[in-house]
Design a protein around this motif. Structure first.
Motif, PDB file in Angstrom:
ATOM      1  N   SER A   1       0.812  -1.210   0.000  1.00  0.00           N
ATOM      2  CA  SER A   1       0.000   0.000   0.000  1.00  0.00           C
ATOM      3  C   SER A   1       0.843   1.257   0.000  1.00  0.00           C
ATOM      4  N   ALA A   2       2.034   1.197   0.583  1.00  0.00           N
ATOM      5  CA  ALA A   2       2.814   2.410   0.812  1.00  0.00           C
ATOM      6  C   ALA A   2       3.762   2.765  -0.323  1.00  0.00           C
ATOM      7  N   TYR A   3       4.345   1.803  -1.004  1.00  0.00           N
ATOM      8  CA  TYR A   3       5.516   2.068  -1.845  1.00  0.00           C
ATOM      9  C   TYR A   3       5.235   3.032  -2.993  1.00  0.00           C
ATOM     10  N   TRP A   4       3.999   3.074  -3.508  1.00  0.00           N
ATOM     11  CA  TRP A   4       3.709   3.891  -4.689  1.00  0.00           C
ATOM     12  C   TRP A   4       3.206   5.288  -4.339  1.00  0.00           C
ATOM     13  N   HIS A   5       3.135   5.626  -3.060  1.00  0.00           N
ATOM     14  CA  HIS A   5       2.582   6.912  -2.638  1.00  0.00           C
ATOM     15  C   HIS A   5       3.609   8.035  -2.737  1.00  0.00           C
ATOM     16  N   ASP A   6       4.096   8.324  -3.943  1.00  0.00           N
ATOM     17  CA  ASP A   6       4.930   9.508  -4.105  1.00  0.00           C
ATOM     18  C   ASP A   6       4.018  10.736  -4.181  1.00  0.00           C
ATOM     19  N   THR A   7       4.609  11.908  -4.292  1.00  0.00           N
ATOM     20  CA  THR A   7       3.811  13.134  -4.266  1.00  0.00           C
ATOM     21  C   THR A   7       2.849  13.201  -5.442  1.00  0.00           C
ATOM     22  N   THR A   8       3.279  12.783  -6.617  1.00  0.00           N
ATOM     23  CA  THR A   8       2.418  12.821  -7.800  1.00  0.00           C
ATOM     24  C   THR A   8       1.162  11.988  -7.599  1.00  0.00           C
TER      25      THR A   8
ATOM     26  N   GLY B   1      -5.330   8.125   5.605  1.00  0.00           N
ATOM     27  CA  GLY B   1      -4.652   6.865   5.326  1.00  0.00           C
ATOM     28  C   GLY B   1      -3.629   7.015   4.222  1.00  0.00           C
ATOM     29  N   HIS B   2      -4.004   7.685   3.139  1.00  0.00           N
ATOM     30  CA  HIS B   2      -3.059   7.915   2.044  1.00  0.00           C
ATOM     31  C   HIS B   2      -1.938   8.853   2.468  1.00  0.00           C
ATOM     32  N   ALA B   3      -2.281   9.886   3.268  1.00  0.00           N
ATOM     33  CA  ALA B   3      -1.260  10.832   3.726  1.00  0.00           C
ATOM     34  C   ALA B   3      -0.229  10.136   4.605  1.00  0.00           C
ATOM     35  N   ARG B   4      -0.680   9.192   5.412  1.00  0.00           N
ATOM     36  CA  ARG B   4       0.255   8.451   6.257  1.00  0.00           C
ATOM     37  C   ARG B   4       1.266   7.697   5.410  1.00  0.00           C
ATOM     38  N   TYR B   5       0.814   7.039   4.354  1.00  0.00           N
ATOM     39  CA  TYR B   5       1.737   6.301   3.488  1.00  0.00           C
ATOM     40  C   TYR B   5       2.663   7.241   2.722  1.00  0.00           C
ATOM     41  N   TRP B   6       2.109   8.385   2.294  1.00  0.00           N
ATOM     42  CA  TRP B   6       2.958   9.366   1.608  1.00  0.00           C
ATOM     43  C   TRP B   6       4.072   9.841   2.538  1.00  0.00           C
ATOM     44  N   PHE B   7       3.744  10.141   3.784  1.00  0.00           N
ATOM     45  CA  PHE B   7       4.741  10.633   4.732  1.00  0.00           C
ATOM     46  C   PHE B   7       5.781   9.551   5.039  1.00  0.00           C
ATOM     47  N   MET B   8       5.320   8.306   5.223  1.00  0.00           N
ATOM     48  CA  MET B   8       6.247   7.206   5.480  1.00  0.00           C
ATOM     49  C   MET B   8       7.227   7.045   4.333  1.00  0.00           C
ATOM     50  N   ARG B   9       6.727   7.177   3.114  1.00  0.00           N
ATOM     51  CA  ARG B   9       7.597   7.033   1.951  1.00  0.00           C
ATOM     52  C   ARG B   9       8.570   8.201   1.854  1.00  0.00           C
ATOM     53  N   GLU B  10       8.101   9.420   2.128  1.00  0.00           N
ATOM     54  CA  GLU B  10       8.948  10.599   1.970  1.00  0.00           C
ATOM     55  C   GLU B  10      10.106  10.609   2.962  1.00  0.00           C
TER      56      GLU B  10
END
Length: 390
Positions: A165-172, A214-223
């Motif tokens: 769920s997390a790996y593809w959550h870049d900013t775009t 939920g999406h913001a959490r994954y984006w932050f984890m990735r960043e």
């Protein structure tokens, strides 16, 4: 001791007796302006140091340990120059397009090619656009065609708390999802009508906020590369060549394809009855073209631009499913693009008969053979020069 503008300190005796802030010593009490300056300084340091630092570290980190995804991306990065065609999509591509059959049919009709199935089970939009970017981040001299499954952008997290769920959550991708969630909330509130209760309207925005968080959490984890240290350590401890050997699985031998759901090849019980009802509906009334929403169209355009930048030609696929509505590009873009639509139950009978289905969304291995053969023949018609009339 340093004094932080946002810390909670005990009151001084003067304040406890009812004195106002103006009676404090102006040399020791931080003013609001000083607090704002300090917060601004911390924000600038974060933007100029921490964010670029995380981005630089991420550039050198290995691709996350995501089952099937990493295998296919790393295989294509290593061997991409061997292929003329790649297929991108969900399980409707991963288990339904057999490269060996596709290449054989194409070669027999005068178009020799080698193809690779980069489809991944469960991959929907916008994950598919991120995977495509990773596949094409290195130029490939032979790549000429990219087959893309057309999919509407999804906002529901069905595999929460996983690296998948997390790996593809870049900013775009995160901004695309955020915009779509906001649009869905507006659409849902409009459907409630003016006479809806305040509680119902609040429920719409609460649901939107929950999904966005939920999406913001994954984006932050990735960043911030959270958890990547463990993956780096595991890579360091691997024996030389062990990862390369693990990548040479049966998926690579079959050019990325594997059968759908193992031994489950037939529909039974309620599943078959539900499919037969949907099949009967499509026999009576064909599916309609659904142009979807602007964000889904933008995600599709991102993929088309990535294919064009790689010097290849995009071919859109709409797999054989008996749904009532199929997501399509805009009317203007439909005229410009190559779209292979397999949803007509009359023209594609072998793909819809119950004996060749697993469920409403998937065909079995026998159906996949028919689907791949038909896909290859349509491809040959597209690229093979036709003799000119005298």
């Amino acid at each position: 001791m340093p004094r932080w503008p946002f810390s909670f300190s005990q009151k001084s005796p003067a304040t406890a007796e009812g004195a106002t802030d103006s009676t404090r010593n102006p040399e020791t009490a931080p003013t609001t302006r000083q607090a704002i300056r300090r917060i601004a300084f911390v924000a600038v340091v974060y933007l100029l140091v921490f964010v670029p630092g995380c981005a630089l570290v991420r550039h050198w980190l290995p691709f996350p340990e995501v089952s099937m995804v990493r295998e296919k991306i790393e295989h294509f990065i290593r061997h991409g120059d061997d292929y003329d065609i790649i297929f991108i999509g969900s399980s409707r591509v991963h288990s339904q397009v057999i490269p060996a059959i596709f290449d054989k049919i194409a070669a027999a009709n005068g178009v020799p090619v080698k193809s690779y199935n980069a489809g991944i089970a469960g991959m929907v939009s916008p994950e598919d656009s991120y995977v495509l970017d990773q596949l094409l981040r290195v130029s490939h001299r032979r790549l000429r065609w990219v087959f893309l499954e057309v999919q509407r952008l999804r906002t529901v997290l069905e595999q929460e708390q996983t690296s998948r769920s997390a790996y593809w959550h870049d900013t775009t991708r995160f901004l695309l999802v955020a915009r779509r969630l906001f649009g869905q909330a507006i659409e849902n509130q409009a459907q409630l009508g003016k006479e809806s209760t305040f509680s119902a309207r609040c429920g719409v925005w609460t649901t939107m906020a929950g999904r966005l968080c939920g999406h913001a959490r994954y984006w932050f984890m990735r960043e911030i590369n959270l958890g990547c240290g463990t993956e780096v350590l595991v890579r360091w401890l691997e024996l030389p060549g062990s990862h390369e050997d693990n990548g040479r699985s049966s998926k690579e031998k079959d050019a990325g394809w594997s059968p759908s759901r193992g031994a489950i090849q037939q529909m039974v019980g309620e599943g078959r009855a539900r499919y037969e009802r949907a099949y009967a509906d499509r026999l009576a009334e064909p599916a309609v073209k659904d142009r979807g929403d602007a964000v889904s169209q933008e995600s599709l355009e991102h993929m088309l631009a990535a294919v064009a930048k790689a010097g290849a030609k995009a071919v859109l696929i709409i797999p054989p499913t008996p749904v009532a509505r199929n997501f399509y590009p805009t009317v203007e873009r439909e005229k410009e693009l190559t779209i292979l639509d397999f949803t007509d139950v009359h023209q594609n009978r072998e793909l819809f008969i119950p004996e060749h289905r697993i469920d409403e969304d998937h065909i079995n291995t026998t159906g996949a053979q028919f689907f791949t053969e038909d896909l290859a023949r349509r491809f040959v018609e597209l690229v093979k020069p036709h003799p000119q009339a005298p």
